[in-house]
Motif scaffolding. Structure first.
Motif, PDB file in Angstrom:
ATOM      1  N   GLU A 210       9.102 -15.582  16.030  1.00 22.27           N
ATOM      2  CA  GLU A 210       8.792 -15.862  17.433  1.00 22.27           C
ATOM      3  C   GLU A 210       7.364 -16.382  17.577  1.00 22.27           C
ATOM      4  O   GLU A 210       7.104 -17.312  18.347  1.00 22.27           O
ATOM      5  CB  GLU A 210       8.972 -14.603  18.290  1.00 22.27           C
ATOM      6  N   GLN A 211       6.447 -15.793  16.827  1.00 24.75           N
ATOM      7  CA  GLN A 211       5.048 -16.217  16.909  1.00 24.75           C
ATOM      8  C   GLN A 211       4.895 -17.645  16.380  1.00 24.75           C
ATOM      9  O   GLN A 211       4.170 -18.463  16.959  1.00 24.75           O
ATOM     10  CB  GLN A 211       4.161 -15.263  16.104  1.00 24.75           C
ATOM     11  N   GLY A 212       5.596 -17.946  15.286  1.00 23.40           N
ATOM     12  CA  GLY A 212       5.538 -19.286  14.722  1.00 23.40           C
ATOM     13  C   GLY A 212       6.026 -20.342  15.708  1.00 23.40           C
ATOM     14  O   GLY A 212       5.365 -21.363  15.925  1.00 23.40           O
ATOM     15  N   LEU A 213       7.169 -20.098  16.334  1.00 25.35           N
ATOM     16  CA  LEU A 213       7.731 -21.065  17.279  1.00 25.35           C
ATOM     17  C   LEU A 213       6.839 -21.207  18.509  1.00 25.35           C
ATOM     18  O   LEU A 213       6.664 -22.317  19.034  1.00 25.35           O
ATOM     19  CB  LEU A 213       9.146 -20.644  17.678  1.00 25.35           C
ATOM     20  N   LEU A 214       6.252 -20.099  18.946  1.00 20.43           N
ATOM     21  CA  LEU A 214       5.352 -20.135  20.104  1.00 20.43           C
ATOM     22  C   LEU A 214       4.120 -20.995  19.823  1.00 20.43           C
ATOM     23  O   LEU A 214       3.650 -21.727  20.694  1.00 20.43           O
ATOM     24  CB  LEU A 214       4.925 -18.707  20.475  1.00 20.43           C
ATOM     25  N   LEU A 215       3.609 -20.928  18.597  1.00 21.15           N
ATOM     26  CA  LEU A 215       2.439 -21.725  18.228  1.00 21.15           C
ATOM     27  C   LEU A 215       2.729 -23.228  18.345  1.00 21.15           C
ATOM     28  O   LEU A 215       1.882 -23.990  18.818  1.00 21.15           O
ATOM     29  CB  LEU A 215       2.005 -21.382  16.800  1.00 21.15           C
ATOM     30  N   PHE A 216       3.921 -23.650  17.926  1.00 23.81           N
ATOM     31  CA  PHE A 216       4.291 -25.063  18.072  1.00 23.81           C
ATOM     32  C   PHE A 216       4.368 -25.456  19.545  1.00 23.81           C
ATOM     33  O   PHE A 216       3.914 -26.537  19.938  1.00 23.81           O
ATOM     34  CB  PHE A 216       5.634 -25.350  17.396  1.00 23.81           C
ATOM     35  N   GLN A 217       4.954 -24.581  20.344  1.00 23.42           N
ATOM     36  CA  GLN A 217       5.083 -24.876  21.775  1.00 23.42           C
ATOM     37  C   GLN A 217       3.704 -24.990  22.430  1.00 23.42           C
ATOM     38  O   GLN A 217       3.461 -25.892  23.246  1.00 23.42           O
ATOM     39  CB  GLN A 217       5.934 -23.789  22.444  1.00 23.42           C
ATOM     40  N   GLU A 218       2.798 -24.102  22.055  1.00 26.29           N
ATOM     41  CA  GLU A 218       1.434 -24.160  22.589  1.00 26.29           C
ATOM     42  C   GLU A 218       0.742 -25.447  22.150  1.00 26.29           C
ATOM     43  O   GLU A 218       0.053 -26.104  22.946  1.00 26.29           O
ATOM     44  CB  GLU A 218       0.620 -22.949  22.098  1.00 26.29           C
TER      45      GLU A 218
ATOM     46  N   GLY B 241       1.410 -35.565  22.905  1.00 29.28           N
ATOM     47  CA  GLY B 241       1.740 -36.799  22.189  1.00 29.28           C
ATOM     48  C   GLY B 241       1.639 -36.680  20.678  1.00 29.28           C
ATOM     49  O   GLY B 241       1.623 -37.696  19.979  1.00 29.28           O
ATOM     50  N   SER B 242       1.587 -35.454  20.153  1.00 28.42           N
ATOM     51  CA  SER B 242       1.396 -35.251  18.713  1.00 28.42           C
ATOM     52  C   SER B 242       2.690 -35.471  17.935  1.00 28.42           C
ATOM     53  O   SER B 242       3.590 -34.628  17.949  1.00 28.42           O
ATOM     54  CB  SER B 242       0.869 -33.837  18.438  1.00 28.42           C
ATOM     55  N   ALA B 243       2.760 -36.591  17.215  1.00 30.50           N
ATOM     56  CA  ALA B 243       3.948 -36.857  16.393  1.00 30.50           C
ATOM     57  C   ALA B 243       4.095 -35.815  15.295  1.00 30.50           C
ATOM     58  O   ALA B 243       5.193 -35.317  15.046  1.00 30.50           O
ATOM     59  CB  ALA B 243       3.863 -38.260  15.787  1.00 30.50           C
ATOM     60  N   ILE B 244       2.979 -35.450  14.651  1.00 34.08           N
ATOM     61  CA  ILE B 244       3.071 -34.465  13.570  1.00 34.08           C
ATOM     62  C   ILE B 244       3.474 -33.097  14.129  1.00 34.08           C
ATOM     63  O   ILE B 244       4.184 -32.339  13.477  1.00 34.08           O
ATOM     64  CB  ILE B 244       1.758 -34.380  12.758  1.00 34.08           C
ATOM     65  N   GLY B 245       3.059 -32.795  15.366  1.00 40.00           N
ATOM     66  CA  GLY B 245       3.483 -31.543  15.994  1.00 40.00           C
ATOM     67  C   GLY B 245       4.983 -31.499  16.188  1.00 40.00           C
ATOM     68  O   GLY B 245       5.636 -30.478  15.911  1.00 40.00           O
ATOM     69  N   MET B 246       5.559 -32.602  16.635  1.00 42.29           N
ATOM     70  CA  MET B 246       7.017 -32.681  16.828  1.00 42.29           C
ATOM     71  C   MET B 246       7.750 -32.569  15.496  1.00 42.29           C
ATOM     72  O   MET B 246       8.775 -31.873  15.385  1.00 42.29           O
ATOM     73  CB  MET B 246       7.372 -34.001  17.513  1.00 42.29           C
ATOM     74  N   ILE B 247       7.229 -33.253  14.470  1.00 40.91           N
ATOM     75  CA  ILE B 247       7.868 -33.240  13.143  1.00 40.91           C
ATOM     76  C   ILE B 247       7.856 -31.831  12.556  1.00 40.91           C
ATOM     77  O   ILE B 247       8.880 -31.328  12.083  1.00 40.91           O
ATOM     78  CB  ILE B 247       7.143 -34.236  12.215  1.00 40.91           C
TER      79      ILE B 247
ATOM     80  N   ALA C 258      -0.419 -25.978  12.112  1.00 43.96           N
ATOM     81  CA  ALA C 258      -0.518 -25.505  10.730  1.00 43.96           C
ATOM     82  C   ALA C 258      -0.153 -24.029  10.617  1.00 43.96           C
ATOM     83  O   ALA C 258       0.526 -23.613   9.663  1.00 43.96           O
ATOM     84  CB  ALA C 258      -1.934 -25.749  10.203  1.00 43.96           C
ATOM     85  N   LEU C 259      -0.570 -23.213  11.592  1.00 48.58           N
ATOM     86  CA  LEU C 259      -0.253 -21.788  11.540  1.00 48.58           C
ATOM     87  C   LEU C 259       1.233 -21.557  11.825  1.00 48.58           C
ATOM     88  O   LEU C 259       1.866 -20.679  11.217  1.00 48.58           O
ATOM     89  CB  LEU C 259      -1.126 -21.011  12.527  1.00 48.58           C
TER      90      LEU C 259
END
Length: 258
Positions: A188-196, A203-209, A162-163
């Motif tokens: 950069e911070q936004g993309l790093l949060l998704f990677q973390e 296995g988070s589908a919503i994370g990948m989306i 979400a962040l």
């Protein structure tokens, strides 16, 4: 009030309190919610994971305590994926935001009280337009609540998603300069949060989306292939419960439209 739209795959996911408890760590690897001891709260979660969102919300509110979190999640997920009327969607998000805020005031150490306040406000903001929400000061509230969630629950993958979405959408709407100076949004911070988030809950589908959407917002067409691969990976997941099914179906629909 009109009944909620039913989950379209009713009966595909059948949970009871015992099976929810048995699979708790997998079912809640995204939100890190502690497994409740109260049987009534466990029953509310069983209804949620089965896709009976309206009944889950009612059961959670009736149980009280930790059941409020089950009610908030059921209401927010229903509003996001299944409610067809925009005004009702927004009303439901505001109900969750206000209920979660009251919960956070009563239980300031409850990470998911802060999270569902942020999630509901964030989805409400998308509904009224991110630019309008920023002008109303909602962006800061969303960001602060998500940072509080992560401080209280360091392995909260969904708060990172979400962040990360917050950073991406702010930059997409107002640009990197104003986004960074006014709202603290950084690519950069936004993309790093998704990677973390995907390291914590791979296995988070919503994370990948959401990561795919953010890549395109922040990097443009150069990341379209990587974004498509993330959607394909999300679409290939075998859902464990009703909420995961909604995420996977969303990924599959997006790929069909492309």
């Amino acid at each position: 009030m009109a009944p909620w739209t039913p989950f379209p795959h009713a009966g595909d996911y059948r949970f009871d309190a015992a099976s929810v408890k048995q699979q708790w760590s997998r079912l809640h690897s995204g939100d890190a919610e502690p497994c409740p001891q109260d049987a009534a709260v466990l029953q509310a979660w069983a209804l949620f994971h089965s896709g009976e969102f309206e009944q889950a919300a009612a059961a959670g509110l009736s149980a009280g305590g930790a059941g409020i979190t089950a009610a908030n999640k059921a209401t927010a997920i229903y509003a996001n994926y299944l409610e067809p009327k925009e005004k009702k969607r927004l009303d439901l998000f505001m109900q969750v935001a206000e209920r979660a805020q009251a919960q956070a005031e009563h239980e300031p150490e409850n990470a998911n009280a802060w999270y569902w306040h942020a999630y509901a406000l964030g989805r409400y903001s998308q509904g009224i337009s991110v630019a309008k929400a920023l002008a109303q000061g909602l962006g800061g509230k969303v960001r602060n609540a998500l940072e509080k969630t992560m401080a209280l629950s360091p392995r909260h993958a969904d708060a990172r998603i979400a962040l990360g979405t917050f950073h991406a959408e702010v930059i997409d709407k107002v640009g990197a300069l104003i986004g960074g100076m006014t709202y603290g949004a950084k690519k950069e911070q936004g993309l790093l949060l998704f990677q973390e988030a995907l390291r914590i809950n791979p296995g988070s589908a919503i994370g990948m989306i959401e990561y795919a959407n953010a890549l395109v917002m922040l990097e443009g067409d150069t990341k379209m292939q990587e974004a498509t691969q993330l959607y394909e990976k999300a679409a290939a997941i075998e859902p464990l419960d009703a909420r995961e099914r909604l995420d996977v179906e969303m990924a599959r629909l997006e790929l069909q439209e492309d």
